[in-house]
Design a protein around this motif. Structure first.
Motif, mmCIF file in Angstrom:
data_model
loop_
_atom_site.group_PDB
_atom_site.id
_atom_site.type_symbol
_atom_site.label_atom_id
_atom_site.label_comp_id
_atom_site.label_asym_id
_atom_site.label_seq_id
_atom_site.Cartn_x
_atom_site.Cartn_y
_atom_site.Cartn_z
ATOM 1 N N ASP A 1 33.367 -52.959 15.855
ATOM 2 C CA ASP A 1 34.363 -53.940 16.306
ATOM 3 C C ASP A 1 35.370 -54.293 15.220
ATOM 4 O O ASP A 1 36.197 -55.189 15.416
ATOM 5 N N ARG B 1 38.742 -61.890 23.116
ATOM 6 C CA ARG B 1 38.474 -60.878 24.125
ATOM 7 C C ARG B 1 38.295 -59.517 23.475
ATOM 8 O O ARG B 1 38.622 -59.331 22.307
ATOM 9 N N THR B 2 37.763 -58.618 24.268
ATOM 10 C CA THR B 2 37.550 -57.273 23.749
ATOM 11 C C THR B 2 38.891 -56.573 23.672
ATOM 12 O O THR B 2 39.628 -56.504 24.643
ATOM 13 N N SER C 1 40.979 -53.144 22.891
ATOM 14 C CA SER C 1 40.791 -51.708 22.687
ATOM 15 C C SER C 1 41.799 -51.261 21.634
ATOM 16 O O SER C 1 42.952 -51.665 21.653
#
Ligand SMILES: NC(=O)c1ccc[n+]([C@@H]2O[C@H](COP(=O)([O-])OP(=O)(O)OC[C@H]3O[C@@H](n4cnc5c(N)ncnc54)[C@H](OP(=O)(O)O)[C@@H]3O)[C@@H](O)[C@H]2O)c1
Length: 305
Positions: free
Chosen positions: A162, A222-223, A225
């Protein structure tokens, strides 16, 4: 929310390395309302009042990082500490590698083992060959500083899935009067009756430093990308054009700004002709909107009074 000393329970906790630096000051001041911020410093106590602080030297052993991170247990680290002076890196490349590469690796490994994700602050100077604006793929670091920062990026990215790299452009913004941005330095030169010598053949996308802070919530909430994001301002201009714009906003006499070409100053270490960045990925993925240069300079003029 419950307050224990400076720490507020209920906010996500964030550890900012290099809190005593120019960007560290801006990040700590901008994020302290929404995050429980702890800032690290090496030799100068941070001046942003509303945070906890801890001393950390990137030349320390990895065990020291593990101990500090286990004790503080932040939900995320923003790693801004670095030997950030490009000329000093050229003068002392061993120190630059120890601090910017080995230090980042030890911190990222210690964080990765405990499961703490990191945001690594990198630089537009990793772009140096060809014509910009550069997207995230065209890296070619040509100076000791940018080589160590690129290597630091890779160390951090390999330590945790991450982890994220923010490649920041040349920054200006509020400061605490100790660690200052290049615009404050320009102002001091003008006020002391000096001349500014600015390149007409080096393109940058100067960044309002508070815009780095505004990219953080999208990453923490939030995730996201993508792992590497350019953060550059919306205006691509030469150092000289930036100086003329600053002169207009601050009322500096234009004749004090002398245009030069990079080749006119052969004694300087390598300077790229173009490090301008295309920040479209950050705009799309992070919903990030950088401040135009004129607006940033006007904000600064207001802050300076
Ligand atoms: N300024 C820009 O325009 C710009 C542009 C692109 C990217 N960046 C990146 O942004 C980050 C911050 O830059 P900046 O301009 O804010 O730099 P800065 O004002 O020079 O601050 C550097 C910070 O790093 C700390 N530091 C230096 N050596 C250290 C060590 N051995 N161990 C622990 N901490 C150490 C300093 O701590 P002490 O003062 O306490 O010693 C200070 O807090 C850097 O990663 C830089 O590469 C900056």
């Amino acid at each position: 929310m419950i307050r224990y000393g400076n720490r507020t329970v209920g906010k996500p906790s964030i550890l900012i390395t290099g809190a005593s630096g120019f960007l560290g000051y801006v990040l700590c001041s901008s994020l302290a309302d929404d995050y429980a911020v702890t800032g690290t410093y090496r030799s100068n106590s941070p001046s942003c009042g509303s945070i906890e602080t801890v001393q950390l030297d990137l030349e320390d052993d990895e065990d020291v990082f593990t101990e500090i991170l286990s004790r503080l247990s932040p939900s995320r680290i923003i790693h801004a500490a670095a030997l950030a002076d490009a000329d000093k890196c050229e003068e002392n490349p061993e120190l630059a590698w120890r601090v910017n590469v080995d230090g980042s690796r030890k911190l990222a490994r210690a964080a990765g083992r405990i499961g703490i994700p990191m945001i690594y602050i990198s630089t537009d100077l990793v772009y140096s060959v060809g014509t910009g604006p550069f997207d995230e793929s065209r890296v070619n670091p040509a100076m000791v500083y940018s080589q160590t920062k690129r290597s630091g990026e890779m160390q951090v990215l390999s330590a945790h899935p991450d982890n994220i790299v923010l490649r920041c452009a040349l920054m200006y913004g509020p400061d605490d009067g100790r660690r200052i941005s290049f615009v404050r330095r320009m102002d001091w030169v003008i006020r002391s009756g000096g001349m500014l010598t600015l390149f007409t053949d080096q393109y940058r996308t100067p960044l309002w430093a508070q815009d780095v802070a505004s990219a953080i919530p999208a990453i923490t909430q939030r995730t996201v990308s993508g792992h590497i994001f350019n953060l550059g301002g919306p205006d691509r201009l030469t150092r000289y054009d930036f100086g003329l714009l600053a002169a207009e906003v601050f009322g500096w006499p234009e004749y004090r700004i002398r245009p030069v070409r990079i080749a006119d100053l052969p004694h300087l270490a390598f300077r790229s002709h173009d490090c301008s960045m295309d920040s479209g990925l950050a705009r799309r993925e992070l919903g990030w909107e950088p401040t135009p240069v004129r607006r940033g300079l006007e904000l600064l003029r207001k802050l300076w009074g």
